[in-house]
Scaffold this motif. Structure first.
Motif, PDB file in Angstrom:
ATOM      1  N   GLY A 281       0.883  -1.065  -0.228  1.00 47.90           N
ATOM      2  CA  GLY A 281      -0.160   0.041  -0.040  1.00 47.90           C
ATOM      3  C   GLY A 281       0.881   1.400   0.034  1.00 47.90           C
ATOM      4  O   GLY A 281       0.305   2.291   0.166  1.00 47.90           O
TER       5      GLY A 281
ATOM      6  N   LEU B  12      -5.739   8.906  -1.118  1.00 48.40           N
ATOM      7  CA  LEU B  12      -7.348   8.909  -1.334  1.00 48.40           C
ATOM      8  C   LEU B  12      -7.968   9.777  -0.416  1.00 48.40           C
ATOM      9  O   LEU B  12      -8.990  10.421  -0.996  1.00 48.40           O
ATOM     10  CB  LEU B  12      -7.662   7.416  -0.776  1.00 48.40           C
ATOM     11  CG  LEU B  12      -7.379   6.158  -1.403  1.00 48.40           C
ATOM     12  CD1 LEU B  12      -7.755   5.180  -0.740  1.00 48.40           C
ATOM     13  CD2 LEU B  12      -8.110   6.311  -2.944  1.00 48.40           C
ATOM     14  N   ALA B  13      -7.317  10.245   0.665  1.00 49.12           N
ATOM     15  CA  ALA B  13      -7.996  11.546   1.427  1.00 49.12           C
ATOM     16  C   ALA B  13      -8.083  12.855   0.703  1.00 49.12           C
ATOM     17  O   ALA B  13      -8.975  13.619   0.734  1.00 49.12           O
ATOM     18  CB  ALA B  13      -6.877  11.963   2.498  1.00 49.12           C
TER      19      ALA B  13
ATOM     20  N   THR C 232     -11.042  11.252  -2.799  1.00 52.79           N
ATOM     21  CA  THR C 232     -12.453  10.638  -2.588  1.00 52.79           C
ATOM     22  C   THR C 232     -13.368  11.996  -2.505  1.00 52.79           C
ATOM     23  O   THR C 232     -14.582  11.929  -2.862  1.00 52.79           O
ATOM     24  CB  THR C 232     -12.402   9.815  -1.396  1.00 52.79           C
ATOM     25  OG1 THR C 232     -11.956  10.444  -0.046  1.00 52.79           O
ATOM     26  CG2 THR C 232     -11.954   8.573  -1.680  1.00 52.79           C
TER      27      THR C 232
ATOM     28  N   VAL D 158     -13.918   3.257  -3.996  1.00 51.73           N
ATOM     29  CA  VAL D 158     -12.943   2.382  -3.043  1.00 51.73           C
ATOM     30  C   VAL D 158     -13.092   1.058  -3.359  1.00 51.73           C
ATOM     31  O   VAL D 158     -12.101   0.227  -3.073  1.00 51.73           O
ATOM     32  CB  VAL D 158     -13.364   3.030  -1.484  1.00 51.73           C
ATOM     33  CG1 VAL D 158     -12.391   2.208  -0.686  1.00 51.73           C
ATOM     34  CG2 VAL D 158     -12.774   4.388  -1.341  1.00 51.73           C
TER      35      VAL D 158
ATOM     36  N   ARG E  72     -10.569  -2.125  -3.778  1.00 54.62           N
ATOM     37  CA  ARG E  72     -10.206  -3.307  -3.027  1.00 54.62           C
ATOM     38  C   ARG E  72     -10.323  -4.584  -3.782  1.00 54.62           C
ATOM     39  O   ARG E  72      -9.844  -5.513  -3.487  1.00 54.62           O
ATOM     40  CB  ARG E  72     -11.361  -3.296  -1.740  1.00 54.62           C
ATOM     41  CG  ARG E  72     -11.132  -2.290  -1.006  1.00 54.62           C
ATOM     42  CD  ARG E  72     -12.408  -2.102   0.219  1.00 54.62           C
ATOM     43  NE  ARG E  72     -12.187  -1.201   1.109  1.00 54.62           N
ATOM     44  CZ  ARG E  72     -12.973  -0.818   1.898  1.00 54.62           C
ATOM     45  NH1 ARG E  72     -14.255  -1.092   1.568  1.00 54.62           N
ATOM     46  NH2 ARG E  72     -12.737   0.247   2.876  1.00 54.62           N
TER      47      ARG E  72
ATOM     48  N   ASP F  96       1.704   6.534   2.126  1.00 57.93           N
ATOM     49  CA  ASP F  96       0.952   5.337   1.441  1.00 57.93           C
ATOM     50  C   ASP F  96      -0.403   5.906   0.765  1.00 57.93           C
ATOM     51  O   ASP F  96      -0.466   7.022   0.692  1.00 57.93           O
ATOM     52  CB  ASP F  96       0.584   4.480   2.415  1.00 57.93           C
ATOM     53  CG  ASP F  96      -0.284   4.733   3.778  1.00 57.93           C
ATOM     54  OD1 ASP F  96      -0.992   6.038   3.479  1.00 57.93           O
ATOM     55  OD2 ASP F  96      -0.187   4.380   4.673  1.00 57.93           O
ATOM     56  N   GLU F  97      -1.052   4.860   0.275  1.00 61.30           N
ATOM     57  CA  GLU F  97      -2.262   5.400  -0.525  1.00 61.30           C
ATOM     58  C   GLU F  97      -3.293   6.109   0.206  1.00 61.30           C
ATOM     59  O   GLU F  97      -4.301   6.702  -0.602  1.00 61.30           O
ATOM     60  CB  GLU F  97      -2.749   3.874  -1.171  1.00 61.30           C
ATOM     61  CG  GLU F  97      -3.903   4.090  -2.218  1.00 61.30           C
ATOM     62  CD  GLU F  97      -4.626   2.722  -2.628  1.00 61.30           C
ATOM     63  OE1 GLU F  97      -4.904   2.652  -3.981  1.00 61.30           O
ATOM     64  OE2 GLU F  97      -4.419   1.879  -1.865  1.00 61.30           O
ATOM     65  N   LYS F  98      -3.355   5.667   1.251  1.00 60.52           N
ATOM     66  CA  LYS F  98      -4.543   6.447   2.093  1.00 60.52           C
ATOM     67  C   LYS F  98      -4.359   7.948   1.990  1.00 60.52           C
ATOM     68  O   LYS F  98      -5.580   8.586   2.039  1.00 60.52           O
ATOM     69  CB  LYS F  98      -4.509   5.968   3.553  1.00 60.52           C
ATOM     70  CG  LYS F  98      -5.044   4.679   3.884  1.00 60.52           C
ATOM     71  CD  LYS F  98      -4.818   3.903   5.428  1.00 60.52           C
ATOM     72  CE  LYS F  98      -4.981   2.649   5.423  1.00 60.52           C
ATOM     73  NZ  LYS F  98      -4.827   2.283   6.909  1.00 60.52           N
TER      74      LYS F  98
END
Length: 244
Positions: A155, A184-185, A188, A198, A202, A179-181
């Protein structure tokens, strides 16, 4: 005695193989002692026994203040140090070295710093080559009109380009060493259906060998094409490349 001689010979051969030597030094008394490995690195004859001031002649003038200060500090406080410095050998060859001060030693009649000295030219050349390759890769990524994001199997973000940041309003360098989070923040809130977005991520992380294509609708009505495929090194999947 035979065992001692065998041990000393083994140490000398080991120093040659890994291109490393040991040293002792005291800047106050001008004391300097080398093992055979250092003589081999600096191309000096083994009957040459310089004091510290003379022995530092192989280093560049710009590095000498830092080297002297590091040795003096280690002698005084025991603080270790590691320096990567360029030397010029007796034959005029330029060699990258790692100079390490390990600790200070106090004996009955004298005190000194002990350390190691290693030829790291091959390692530096490899690092420089990798930096050039990374620079070329980044230039190639930034020249494309697609927004590129590369994620490894854990990730972590391993690569991205300027276009990806501009497309999603992400400040430059905000994705370095993260990381990817984090990506994405930023992404999204701009997506009309973030839950579905999302879920697709997954799905493909659950099936890393798949390739994908879909359309992402943004809240402002824009449509963005999204392509994805596994990142491979030979036959091993090491991550996933997303193109927008």
């Amino acid at each position: 005695i035979d065992a001692l001689q065998e041990s000393e010979q083994f140490l000398k051969e080991t120093e040659k193989i890994v291109k490393i030597g040991g040293w002792k030094a005291n800047p106050i008394t001008n004391y300097l002692q080398w093992t055979d490995g250092i003589y081999d690195i600096v191309d000096a004859p083994h009957d040459y026994h310089p004091g510290l001031e003379e022995g530092l002649k192989y280093f560049s003038k710009k590095d000498l203040p830092l080297i002297k200060d590091s040795i003096a500090t280690c002698l005084d406080s025991g603080k270790p140090f590691t320096l990567e410095v360029l030397i010029t050998t007796e034959s005029g060859k330029k060699v990258w070295t790692e100079l390490r001060g390990l600790r200070s030693v106090t004996e009955t009649t004298r005190s000194y710093v002990i350390g190691t000295f290693q030829d790291i030219t091959e390692r530096r050349n490899i690092e420089d080559k990798l930096k050039k390759e990374a620079s070329l890769l980044n230039a190639t990524l930034d020249s494309t009109t697609d927004g590129i994001l590369v994620i490894d199997t854990s990730g972590k973000i391993t690569s991205y380009n300027k276009r990806f940041c501009a497309m999603w309003g992400i400040p430059r360098h905000s994705l370095d060493d993260t990381d990817e989070k984090v990506a994405l923040a930023y992404m999204t809130p701009l997506i009309a259906n973030p839950g579905q977005f999302v879920d697709v991520l997954r799905e493909y992380y659950s099936h890393p060998g798949r390739e994908s294509y879909d359309i992402v609708r943004l809240v402002d009505g824009r449509l963005i094409e999204r392509y994805s495929k596994p990142q491979m090194i030979e036959d091993t999947i090491v991550g996933r490349v997303w193109s927008y």
